[in-house]
Design a protein around this motif. Structure first.
Motif, PDB file in Angstrom:
ATOM      1  N   GLY A 249      19.750  -0.822  -1.935  1.00 46.15           N
ATOM      2  CA  GLY A 249      19.976  -1.695  -3.086  1.00 46.15           C
ATOM      3  C   GLY A 249      18.682  -2.345  -3.534  1.00 46.15           C
ATOM      4  O   GLY A 249      17.861  -2.720  -2.704  1.00 46.15           O
ATOM      5  N   SER A 250      18.539  -2.488  -4.849  1.00 45.21           N
ATOM      6  CA  SER A 250      17.302  -3.048  -5.418  1.00 45.21           C
ATOM      7  C   SER A 250      16.980  -4.431  -4.881  1.00 45.21           C
ATOM      8  O   SER A 250      15.818  -4.786  -4.710  1.00 45.21           O
TER       9      SER A 250
ATOM     10  N   LYS B 226       5.373  -2.402 -14.269  1.00 42.95           N
ATOM     11  CA  LYS B 226       6.478  -1.832 -15.044  1.00 42.95           C
ATOM     12  C   LYS B 226       7.065  -0.625 -14.323  1.00 42.95           C
ATOM     13  O   LYS B 226       8.284  -0.462 -14.245  1.00 42.95           O
ATOM     14  N   GLU B 227       6.171   0.221 -13.789  1.00 42.28           N
ATOM     15  CA  GLU B 227       6.649   1.408 -13.064  1.00 42.28           C
ATOM     16  C   GLU B 227       7.476   0.998 -11.844  1.00 42.28           C
ATOM     17  O   GLU B 227       8.526   1.584 -11.559  1.00 42.28           O
ATOM     18  N   VAL B 228       6.994  -0.012 -11.139  1.00 42.75           N
ATOM     19  CA  VAL B 228       7.678  -0.513  -9.954  1.00 42.75           C
ATOM     20  C   VAL B 228       9.095  -0.986 -10.318  1.00 42.75           C
ATOM     21  O   VAL B 228      10.068  -0.692  -9.624  1.00 42.75           O
ATOM     22  N   GLN B 229       9.201  -1.698 -11.435  1.00 39.77           N
ATOM     23  CA  GLN B 229      10.509  -2.166 -11.911  1.00 39.77           C
ATOM     24  C   GLN B 229      11.403  -0.971 -12.260  1.00 39.77           C
ATOM     25  O   GLN B 229      12.563  -0.918 -11.860  1.00 39.77           O
ATOM     26  N   ASP B 230      10.844  -0.010 -13.002  1.00 35.97           N
ATOM     27  CA  ASP B 230      11.640   1.153 -13.430  1.00 35.97           C
ATOM     28  C   ASP B 230      12.112   1.986 -12.245  1.00 35.97           C
ATOM     29  O   ASP B 230      13.151   2.637 -12.306  1.00 35.97           O
ATOM     30  N   ARG B 231      11.330   1.975 -11.177  1.00 33.03           N
ATOM     31  CA  ARG B 231      11.718   2.743  -9.986  1.00 33.03           C
ATOM     32  C   ARG B 231      12.759   2.033  -9.135  1.00 33.03           C
ATOM     33  O   ARG B 231      13.244   2.586  -8.150  1.00 33.03           O
ATOM     34  N   GLY B 232      13.072   0.788  -9.479  1.00 33.30           N
ATOM     35  CA  GLY B 232      14.198   0.123  -8.797  1.00 33.30           C
ATOM     36  C   GLY B 232      13.862  -1.064  -7.923  1.00 33.30           C
ATOM     37  O   GLY B 232      14.718  -1.532  -7.171  1.00 33.30           O
ATOM     38  N   ALA B 233      12.609  -1.568  -7.978  1.00 38.14           N
ATOM     39  CA  ALA B 233      12.307  -2.776  -7.209  1.00 38.14           C
ATOM     40  C   ALA B 233      13.143  -3.936  -7.735  1.00 38.14           C
ATOM     41  O   ALA B 233      13.448  -4.011  -8.925  1.00 38.14           O
ATOM     42  N   GLY B 234      13.504  -4.863  -6.849  1.00 35.03           N
ATOM     43  CA  GLY B 234      14.325  -6.004  -7.245  1.00 35.03           C
ATOM     44  C   GLY B 234      13.494  -7.236  -7.551  1.00 35.03           C
ATOM     45  O   GLY B 234      13.985  -8.206  -8.126  1.00 35.03           O
TER      46      GLY B 234
ATOM     47  N   GLU C 299      13.594   5.504  -3.193  1.00 30.91           N
ATOM     48  CA  GLU C 299      14.410   5.816  -2.013  1.00 30.91           C
ATOM     49  C   GLU C 299      15.000   4.550  -1.408  1.00 30.91           C
ATOM     50  O   GLU C 299      16.175   4.499  -1.045  1.00 30.91           O
ATOM     51  N   LEU C 300      14.165   3.498  -1.306  1.00 35.21           N
ATOM     52  CA  LEU C 300      14.636   2.242  -0.710  1.00 35.21           C
ATOM     53  C   LEU C 300      15.707   1.601  -1.590  1.00 35.21           C
ATOM     54  O   LEU C 300      16.722   1.112  -1.087  1.00 35.21           O
TER      55      LEU C 300
ATOM     56  N   SER D 147       0.815  -1.216   0.000  1.00 34.04           N
ATOM     57  CA  SER D 147       0.000   0.000   0.000  1.00 34.04           C
ATOM     58  C   SER D 147       0.852   1.271   0.000  1.00 34.04           C
ATOM     59  O   SER D 147       0.529   2.242  -0.692  1.00 34.04           O
ATOM     60  N   ALA D 148       1.945   1.255   0.767  1.00 30.84           N
ATOM     61  CA  ALA D 148       2.781   2.456   0.869  1.00 30.84           C
ATOM     62  C   ALA D 148       3.410   2.795  -0.481  1.00 30.84           C
ATOM     63  O   ALA D 148       3.622   3.972  -0.795  1.00 30.84           O
ATOM     64  N   ALA D 149       3.713   1.781  -1.293  1.00 24.60           N
ATOM     65  CA  ALA D 149       4.307   2.029  -2.602  1.00 24.60           C
ATOM     66  C   ALA D 149       3.291   2.677  -3.535  1.00 24.60           C
ATOM     67  O   ALA D 149       3.630   3.554  -4.332  1.00 24.60           O
TER      68      ALA D 149
END
Lengths: 197, 250
Positions: free
Chosen positions: B121-122, B158-166, B115-116, B104-106
Motif C-alpha cells: 500500500g502507498s 513527480k515520478e516518485v509520486q506517479d510510481r505510488g509513493a505515499g 513493487e512496495l 538510494s535504492a529508489a
C-alpha cells in the motif's frame, strides 16, 4: 479477557498486539474459526489494499465468519472499510455489516492519503464521554461517508465517519494503537463494551 | 482539521542515536527507544529512525531495535537506511514499523517504489530525496549525500509520486545542519505541485524556522534532529509557539 486479533498479511497486527500488551492484555493472533469464535473480544485490524485483503479473507472463509460473530468486534482502518457493503478501491465487495459505500477522497485542494493527526467530534454512543475533541492518527485514501451508524466524525475536505457502531460491531477509521494515550483510552473503551444479542 | 506534524529524526548507528551535521560529523545523542518514548510523551507526532550502520550484522540488529521501538511507542514511526528490497521492507513491517523510507535504492531501481506500493500500500512507502543546488538546478544525491546523480528534484519527485509513493521526505543538503531555516523555495514548489504529503527536512535551528515553513509553504510536516536531541528546542514549547501563531498543531 480472551482477545483475538484476526491474522492477515501486511496488516498492522504487530502494532495492535503491542498496544493491547501495553494495556496489560495477552492477545492471541489467529485466523482459525474456532479460536476467533471463542474470543471475548475480536479485533479486525488492517493496513493495505481492499481487494487483496478480501481475497485473503475469502480463502479462509473469514468473510462468512466475521459477520456472524456475536461478541464485540472492533474493525480498525481497512478492517472498518471491509466491514462496509462495498469499496471503490478496486471495486471490492465488503462484508456488508455496515450498509454503506467506501469512497475515495477526490477534493482538488487536499493531499491524498489523509495522513496525520485529526480531531474527533460529534462523538456519541460508545465514544460519548471523554472523546470529543481528541486527536487521533489517520492514514487512508478512502473513507466512509456519514451514515446512520456514524458515532464520531472527522473533517478532511468534508466531514466523514471516524467511527461506526452497529450492535456488536464497532469500527474506527483511525489507528487507536498509534494514537498515543488517547488511542489507548479508545481501545480500553472498546474492551469494556458488553453486547448481549 | 488535519494538523501539521513535527517529526524528530533519530539516526541510529550500532544501536545508538547519532546526529550528523552536513552528513559528516557525528555526535552521540542517546538510547533510541528511550529517546523515542520521551519525544512521544512530549508531543512528537511521528518519529523517523534511520539506520546508518555500515555492516550487515548491525543492520540485522536494527530489526530487533525496530521491534523494541514498536513495543514501547504509541505513535507512528518510519524506519529507513539501507533498504534495498521488498524482503527488507517485509521484515521491518513485521517488526512493527508503520512506514519505511527508501532513498538510494529508489534512485537505482525506481520499480522498487511500484513493487512496495503494490504489495504493502502507498501509505507505507515514503521516498526520501536528498538534493542540493548545482548551478541553478536542484540535483538529487544518493548514498548519504555523497553521490551526485543525473536526476533533478522536481521531475524525480513527480515520478516518485506517479510510481505510488505515499509521502516524500525532502532534505535540502544545502540547509541541513546549518540551522539557518528550511529551504522554503523548493519546499513551496514541491508542496504545491505534488498531491501526496511532503515532509520538510534540513535547516531547523529555532522555532521561528518551523513557523516560516508552515506559513510560507504547503508542507505537511517538519522533520528535525539535532535541535531536539540537544534540547535547543523543546517539543512542548514549539507546539505552543506554533499554536499561538495560528498553525494547526496537536
Amino acid at each position: 479477557m480472551n482477545t483475538v486479533i484476526i491474522k492477515y498479511p501486511g496488516g498492522n497486527v504487530q502494532s495492535v498486539t503491542f498496544a493491547l500488551q501495553r494495556l496489560g492484555l495477552s492477545p492471541v493472533i489467529s485466523d482459525q474459526h474456532e479460536v476467533i469464535q471463542a474470543a471475548d473480544r475480536v479485533i479486525f485490524p488492517g493496513v493495505g489494499e481492499a481487494a487483496t485483503a478480501m481475497r485473503h479473507l475469502r480463502e479462509r472463509r473469514l468473510d462468512e465468519l466475521i459477520p456472524r460473530l456475536r461478541q464485540p468486534v472492533l474493525g480498525i482502518c481497512l478492517g472498518m472499510q471491509l466491514m462496509c457493503r462495498h469499496s471503490e478501491e478496486r471495486d471490492t465487495p465488503g462484508l456488508s455489516i455496515f450498509d454503506t459505500e467506501v469512497v475515495r477522497f477526490t477534493g482538488k485542494s487536499i493531499k491524498v492519503p489523509h495522513m496525520g493527526w485529526n480531531q474527533l467530534y460529534n462523538t456519541k454512543d460508545w465514544l460519548k464521554t471523554g472523546i470529543e475533541g481528541i486527536f487521533a492518527y489517520f492514514v487512508h485514501s478512502y473513507f466512509v461517508p456519514l451514515n446512520s451508524n456514524t458515532v464520531a466524525q472527522t473533517t478532511y475536505d468534508l466531514p466523514f465517519s471516524a467511527a461506526l457502531r452497529k450492535q456488536n460491531f464497532f469500527a474506527v477509521q483511525f489507528h487507536p494503537e498509534k494514537s498515543g494515550e488517547a488511542g489507548g483510552q479508545i481501545l480500553q473503551r472498546f474492551l469494556q463494551q458488553e453486547f448481549q444479542p | 482539521m488535519l494538523t501539521k506534524r513535527i517529526i524528530p529524526c533519530l539516526d541510529v548507528k550500532d544501536g545508538r542515536t547519532v546526529k550528523g551535521t552536513n552528513f559528516t560529523q557525528l555526535r552521540d545523542a542517546g538510547d533510541p527507544v528511550e529517546l523515542g518514548r520521551l519525544y512521544a510523551q512530549q508531543g512528537a507526532d511521528e518519529l523517523v529512525y534511520l539506520d546508518i550502520s555500515a555492516t550487515q550484522e548491525a543492520r540485522q540488529n536494527f530489526t530487533s531495535l525496530v521491534r523494541e521501538v514498536a513495543r514501547h511507542l504509541d505513535i507512528p514511526f518510519t524506519v529507513g537506511g539501507g533498504i534495498g528490497s521488498v524482503s527488507d521492507v517485509e521484515s521491518l513491517l513485521e517488526a512493527g514499523a508503520d512506514k519505511v523510507t527508501i532513498n538510494s535504492a529508489a534512485v537505482a531501481n525506481p520499480d522498487l517504489i511500484d513493487e512496495l506500493a503494490k504489495q504493502f500500500g502507498s501509505q507505507l512507502v515514503v521516498v526520501a530525496v536528498d538534493a542540493r543546488l548545482v548551478g541553478n538546478q536542484w540535483t538529487v544525491f544518493t548514498h548519504g549525500g555523497t553521490r551526485q546523480t543525473e536526476r533533478k528534484l522536481f521531475s524525480w519527485a513527480k515520478e516518485v509520486q506517479d510510481r505510488g509513493a505515499g509521502e516524500i521526505l525532502f532534505t535540502s543538503m544545502d540547509h541541513d545542519g546549518t540551522k539557518s531555516g528550511y529551504a522554503i523555495d523548493p519546499l513551496n514548489k514541491l508542496s504545491q505541485w505534488l498531491s501526496i504529503p511532503v515532509v520538510a527536512s534540513g535547516g531547523a535551528g529555532k522555532r521561528e524556522d518551523f513557523l516560516s515553513l508552515f506559513r510560507l509553504t504547503q508542507v505537511d510536516a517538519a522533520l528535525a534532529a539535532g535541535v531536539f536531541h540537544f534540547g535547543e528546542i523543546a517539543l512542548p514549547t514549539l507546539k505552543t509557539f506554533l499554536a499561538k501563531n495560528g498553525i494547526a498543531v496537536r
